[in-house]
Design a protein around this motif. Structure first.
Motif, PDB file in Angstrom:
ATOM      1  N   LEU A  68       0.699  -1.212   0.128  1.00  0.00           N
ATOM      2  CA  LEU A  68      -0.024  -0.033  -0.002  1.00  0.00           C
ATOM      3  C   LEU A  68       0.785   1.175  -0.158  1.00  0.00           C
ATOM      4  CD1 LEU A  68      -2.942  -0.874   2.453  1.00  0.00           C
ATOM      5  CD2 LEU A  68      -3.342  -0.490  -0.030  1.00  0.00           C
ATOM      6  N   LEU A  69       2.022   1.325   0.593  1.00  0.00           N
ATOM      7  CA  LEU A  69       3.010   2.311   0.846  1.00  0.00           C
ATOM      8  C   LEU A  69       3.283   2.599  -0.705  1.00  0.00           C
ATOM      9  CD1 LEU A  69       4.243   4.608   2.436  1.00  0.00           C
ATOM     10  CD2 LEU A  69       6.006   2.702   2.838  1.00  0.00           C
ATOM     11  N   GLY A  70       4.000   1.707  -1.246  1.00  0.00           N
ATOM     12  CA  GLY A  70       4.628   1.741  -2.537  1.00  0.00           C
ATOM     13  C   GLY A  70       3.602   2.367  -3.399  1.00  0.00           C
ATOM     14  N   GLY A  71       2.210   1.714  -3.569  1.00  0.00           N
ATOM     15  CA  GLY A  71       1.277   1.920  -4.554  1.00  0.00           C
ATOM     16  C   GLY A  71       0.855   3.334  -4.419  1.00  0.00           C
ATOM     17  N   LEU A  72       0.257   3.493  -3.047  1.00  0.00           N
ATOM     18  CA  LEU A  72      -0.252   5.252  -2.996  1.00  0.00           C
ATOM     19  C   LEU A  72       0.655   6.033  -3.104  1.00  0.00           C
ATOM     20  CD1 LEU A  72      -2.770   3.984  -0.074  1.00  0.00           C
ATOM     21  CD2 LEU A  72      -3.320   4.405  -2.425  1.00  0.00           C
ATOM     22  N   GLY A  73       1.909   5.746  -2.337  1.00  0.00           N
ATOM     23  CA  GLY A  73       2.913   6.693  -2.263  1.00  0.00           C
ATOM     24  C   GLY A  73       3.513   7.132  -3.607  1.00  0.00           C
ATOM     25  N   CYS A  74       3.654   5.928  -4.491  1.00  0.00           N
ATOM     26  CA  CYS A  74       4.388   6.317  -5.822  1.00  0.00           C
ATOM     27  C   CYS A  74       3.145   7.021  -6.831  1.00  0.00           C
ATOM     28  CB  CYS A  74       4.570   4.863  -6.433  1.00  0.00           C
ATOM     29  SG  CYS A  74       5.501   5.005  -8.206  1.00  0.00           S
TER      30      CYS A  74
END
Length: 172
Positions: A71-77
């Motif tokens: 989630l961090l990678g998807g939303l942050g990216c």
């Protein structure tokens, strides 16, 4: 510091600090999910636990760190998609910080090391397992999941959707 460098540096600091706070919350969740501490028996100054109880703390760490990292990678990216390389590097640094803070939080909240307590205990005494992650691959669960989340977004985003408006005008 020049103003064109100040904003990206502040963004990196904000991402890393935000990920560290997220790691602390995940560490608290890890500790709450893991409780009560597995119980073992002391024999000849060493604690012995059932195999699944020994692995339980590592398994719950990975079970929390992987979805949070995705989630961090998807939303942050997605949020930082206008500067993809910058976004990925900032998120990876943040995921390393978040994973480390998660480990530290769980270690601080968990019971004292069973090895230390067992040295002075009698045979047959009850020992409680410490909240820890076995050294190795599990330590990289959050950063690797974050990289996969970033990869998923970058593969799905239109290639020039993040290009500056001036470059888009030149191509048309």
């Amino acid at each position: 510091m020049p103003s064109e460098l100040k904003r990206p540096v502040l963004q990196v600091v904000a991402v890393v600090v935000g990920c560290a706070v997220l790691g602390a919350l995940c560490g608290l969740g890890w500790w709450l999910w893991w409780r009560p501490a597995p119980r073992g028996i002391v024999f000849e100054g060493h604690p012995f636990f059932l195999p699944d109880e020994e692995f339980r703390s590592t398994g719950t760490y990975v079970a929390i760190a992987v979805p949070v990292g995705l989630l961090l990678g998807g939303l942050g990216c997605w949020r930082l998609r206008h500067r993809p390389l910058f976004g990925v590097l900032a998120l990876l640094a943040g995921a390393v910080a978040g994973g480390a803070v998660m480990l530290l939080t769980g270690w601080l909240l968990g019971p004292e090391s069973a090895l230390v307590l067992a040295r002075n205990a009698e045979d047959g005494a009850v020992a409680h397992a410490a909240l820890r992650v076995q050294p190795g691959v599990a330590w990289f669960a959050m950063p690797v999941a974050t990289a996969l989340g970033c990869l998923g977004v970058l593969l799905c985003v239109e290639p020039h959707a993040h290009a500056p408006r001036e470059m888009a005008d030149e191509r048309s």
